[in-house]
Design an enzyme around this catalytic site. Structure first.
Site, PDB file in Angstrom:
ATOM      1  N   PHE A 213       0.850  -1.185   0.000  1.00 52.12           N
ATOM      2  CA  PHE A 213       0.000   0.000   0.000  1.00 52.12           C
ATOM      3  C   PHE A 213       0.887   1.237   0.000  1.00 52.12           C
ATOM      4  CE2 PHE A 213      -1.434  -3.455   2.789  1.00 52.12           C
ATOM      5  CZ  PHE A 213      -2.141  -4.106   1.793  1.00 52.12           C
ATOM      6  N   ASP A 215       1.846   4.355   0.727  1.00 50.51           N
ATOM      7  CA  ASP A 215       1.519   5.437   1.663  1.00 50.51           C
ATOM      8  C   ASP A 215       2.729   6.359   1.812  1.00 50.51           C
ATOM      9  OD1 ASP A 215       3.225   3.745   3.053  1.00 50.51           O
ATOM     10  OD2 ASP A 215       2.240   4.096   4.968  1.00 50.51           O
ATOM     11  N   ASP A 283       4.515  -5.668   3.578  1.00 49.21           N
ATOM     12  CA  ASP A 283       4.018  -4.325   3.872  1.00 49.21           C
ATOM     13  C   ASP A 283       3.882  -4.098   5.378  1.00 49.21           C
ATOM     14  OD1 ASP A 283       2.379  -1.789   2.730  1.00 49.21           O
ATOM     15  OD2 ASP A 283       1.412  -2.553   4.534  1.00 49.21           O
TER      16      ASP A 283
HETATM   17  N1  LIG Z   1       1.528   0.702   3.833  1.00 44.74           N
HETATM   18  C1  LIG Z   1       0.721   0.809   4.872  1.00 44.74           C
HETATM   19  N2  LIG Z   1       0.258   2.025   5.233  1.00 44.74           N
HETATM   20  C2  LIG Z   1      -0.553   2.100   6.303  1.00 44.74           C
HETATM   21  C3  LIG Z   1      -0.938   1.005   7.056  1.00 44.74           C
HETATM   22  C4  LIG Z   1      -1.803   1.473   8.064  1.00 44.74           C
HETATM   23  C5  LIG Z   1      -2.455   0.697   9.159  1.00 44.74           C
HETATM   24  N3  LIG Z   1      -2.750  -0.624   8.835  1.00 44.74           N
HETATM   25  C6  LIG Z   1      -3.225  -1.451   9.915  1.00 44.74           C
HETATM   26  C7  LIG Z   1      -3.481  -2.810   9.505  1.00 44.74           C
HETATM   27  C8  LIG Z   1      -2.983  -3.717  10.399  1.00 44.74           C
HETATM   28  C9  LIG Z   1      -2.124  -3.080  11.342  1.00 44.74           C
HETATM   29  O1  LIG Z   1      -2.371  -3.499  12.644  1.00 44.74           O
HETATM   30  C10 LIG Z   1      -2.267  -1.591  11.051  1.00 44.74           C
HETATM   31  O2  LIG Z   1      -2.835  -0.879  12.093  1.00 44.74           O
HETATM   32  C11 LIG Z   1      -1.880   2.848   7.901  1.00 44.74           C
HETATM   33  N4  LIG Z   1      -1.137   3.211   6.841  1.00 44.74           N
HETATM   34  C12 LIG Z   1      -0.803   4.537   6.343  1.00 44.74           C
HETATM   35  O3  LIG Z   1       0.268   5.042   7.149  1.00 44.74           O
HETATM   36  C13 LIG Z   1       0.175   6.476   7.189  1.00 44.74           C
HETATM   37  C14 LIG Z   1      -0.113   6.916   8.591  1.00 44.74           C
HETATM   38  O4  LIG Z   1       1.024   7.008   9.321  1.00 44.74           O
HETATM   39  P1  LIG Z   1       1.018   7.872  10.687  1.00 44.74           P
HETATM   40  O5  LIG Z   1       0.792   9.314  10.244  1.00 44.74           O
HETATM   41  O6  LIG Z   1       2.378   7.622  11.284  1.00 44.74           O
HETATM   42  O7  LIG Z   1      -0.103   7.338  11.529  1.00 44.74           O
HETATM   43  C15 LIG Z   1      -1.010   6.845   6.306  1.00 44.74           C
HETATM   44  O8  LIG Z   1      -0.591   7.043   4.978  1.00 44.74           O
HETATM   45  C16 LIG Z   1      -1.869   5.603   6.433  1.00 44.74           C
HETATM   46  O9  LIG Z   1      -2.792   5.508   5.374  1.00 44.74           O
HETATM   47  C17 LIG Z   1      -0.440  -0.300   6.675  1.00 44.74           C
HETATM   48  O10 LIG Z   1      -0.716  -1.343   7.268  1.00 44.74           O
HETATM   49  N5  LIG Z   1       0.387  -0.314   5.580  1.00 44.74           N
END
Ligand SMILES: Nc1nc2c(c(CN[C@H]3C=C[C@H](O)[C@@H]3O)cn2[C@@H]2O[C@H](COP(=O)(O)O)[C@@H](O)[C@H]2O)c(=O)[nH]1
Length: 306
Positions: A213, A215, A283
């Site tokens: 993903f 991000d 990821d």
């Molecule tokens: N690639 C990727 N990006 C992810 C996640 C997740 C949460 N996934 C949940 C699923 C299972 C786990 O237990 C996680 O809780 C959020 N994001 C992204 O991160 C950024 C937020 O950052 P900060 O501002 O520091 O909170 C924002 O772009 C958000 O969209 C992920 O898994 N993969």
């Protein structure tokens, strides 16, 4: 998602501000000997889960709002996930489609127990309305019905989501080509798969088709690992917290090269160690490393997509 994989490869092959360093990928793969550390979904213990359709509704709303937290230095994804969870525990109808259609900015803040306006709040409200309206119009108000319509196919579910909900159409134009990254649609599928442990609403026969993903955390980790190399002016912009323009070559390259680099990493692990890993597992590992490293500087783009 073939469209995402192909778009990412296309951008990576023409990229000028960002490079994927294959030697560093090889080093990283050798260092872990092909064993990606296993990170449990919800390792933080912040998500709502009741093993039923309300969990699906929760995850869909969560991923409709899962973008751009950084403009508020105290706000993170954790606040959103746990805020929505508490709201649902207090009032099981808080995320019903007819309620989603009508939230105002101040009501959304109150729902999340956040004391000030959220970043790009008007867009968050608009996207909630879009979700409520379209769930009502086409899926009897329930995200669970949307998931059921996909017949256990991750690719079909992403196709359905992006067809019905314009806010999930994470795409851009790069050198005249349409590039698809579908971050929030893909992460919704991954969240279902993780939360329901591959069963029930989380059962997808083609889960391996999902990419990472794109991000703003994973690219920062890949850069730290040396796998992504940025040209010097881009390094300066990111390290000085300047904003990167949405849709700019730099922004598209950062995101697409991240997807492509992890696909290459996965291929190499398969070739060298005979292991078929899922991009989702890589990821979650990279993301969990990134959010625990507060010192990491990430690119800042005002976007509803991630
Ligand atoms: N690639 C990727 N990006 C992810 C996640 C997740 C949460 N996934 C949940 C699923 C299972 C786990 O237990 C996680 O809780 C959020 N994001 C992204 O991160 C950024 C937020 O950052 P900060 O501002 O520091 O909170 C924002 O772009 C958000 O969209 C992920 O898994 N993969």
């Amino acid at each position: 998602m073939e469209a995402v994989r192909a778009s990412a490869a296309w951008v990576a092959s023409r990229s000028s501000h960002v490079k994927v360093d294959m030697l560093e990928i090889e080093k990283a793969v050798d260092k872990i000997q092909g064993n990606v550390p296993k990170v449990e979904w919800d390792f933080e213990g912040i998500h709502y889960f009741d093993n039923g359709p309300l969990t699906v509704q929760y995850l869909f709303v969560l991923d409709a709002l899962n973008f751009c937290f950084w403009p508020d230095k105290d706000l993170t994804y954790d606040n959103l996930a746990s805020g929505l969870k508490l709201a649902l525990e207090k009032d099981k109808s808080a995320l019903d489609a007819d309620r989603l259609k009508n939230y105002t900015g101040p009501q959304l803040r109150e729902l999340l127990n956040w004391p000030r306006p959220l970043p790009i709040e008007e867009e968050r409200v608009r996207l909630l309305h879009e979700v409520g309206l379209e769930l009502e119009r086409s899926f009897g108000g329930e995200a669970a019905n949307l998931v059921k319509s996909a017949g256990n196919s991750a690719a079909s579910l992403i196709e359905l989501i992006t067809r019905h909900f314009p806010g999930f159409r994470d795409h851009s134009l790069y050198k005249g080509h349409q590039v698809f990254l579908y971050k929030r649609a893909q992460i919704f599928v991954a969240d279902l798969w993780g939360a329901f442990k591959g069963e029930n609403y989380g059962e997808f026969y083609d889960i391996k088709s999902i990419t990472i993903f794109a991000d703003y955390i994973v690219p920062a980790v890949l850069r730290e690992l040396g796998i992504l190399k940025y040209e010097s002016s881009l390094c300066c912009s990111i390290d000085s917290n300047s904003e990167i323009v949405p849709g700019s070559e730099e922004e598209v390259e950062i995101r697409a090269c991240s997807v492509h680099a992890v696909e290459k990493m996965r291929e190499l692990i398969n070739k060298k160690f005979g292991k078929q890993l899922l991009s989702i597992d890589i990821d979650l590992w990279l993301w969990s490393v990134g959010v625990q490293n507060m010192a990491l500087s990430h690119h800042r783009t005002l976007s509803i997509y991630y």
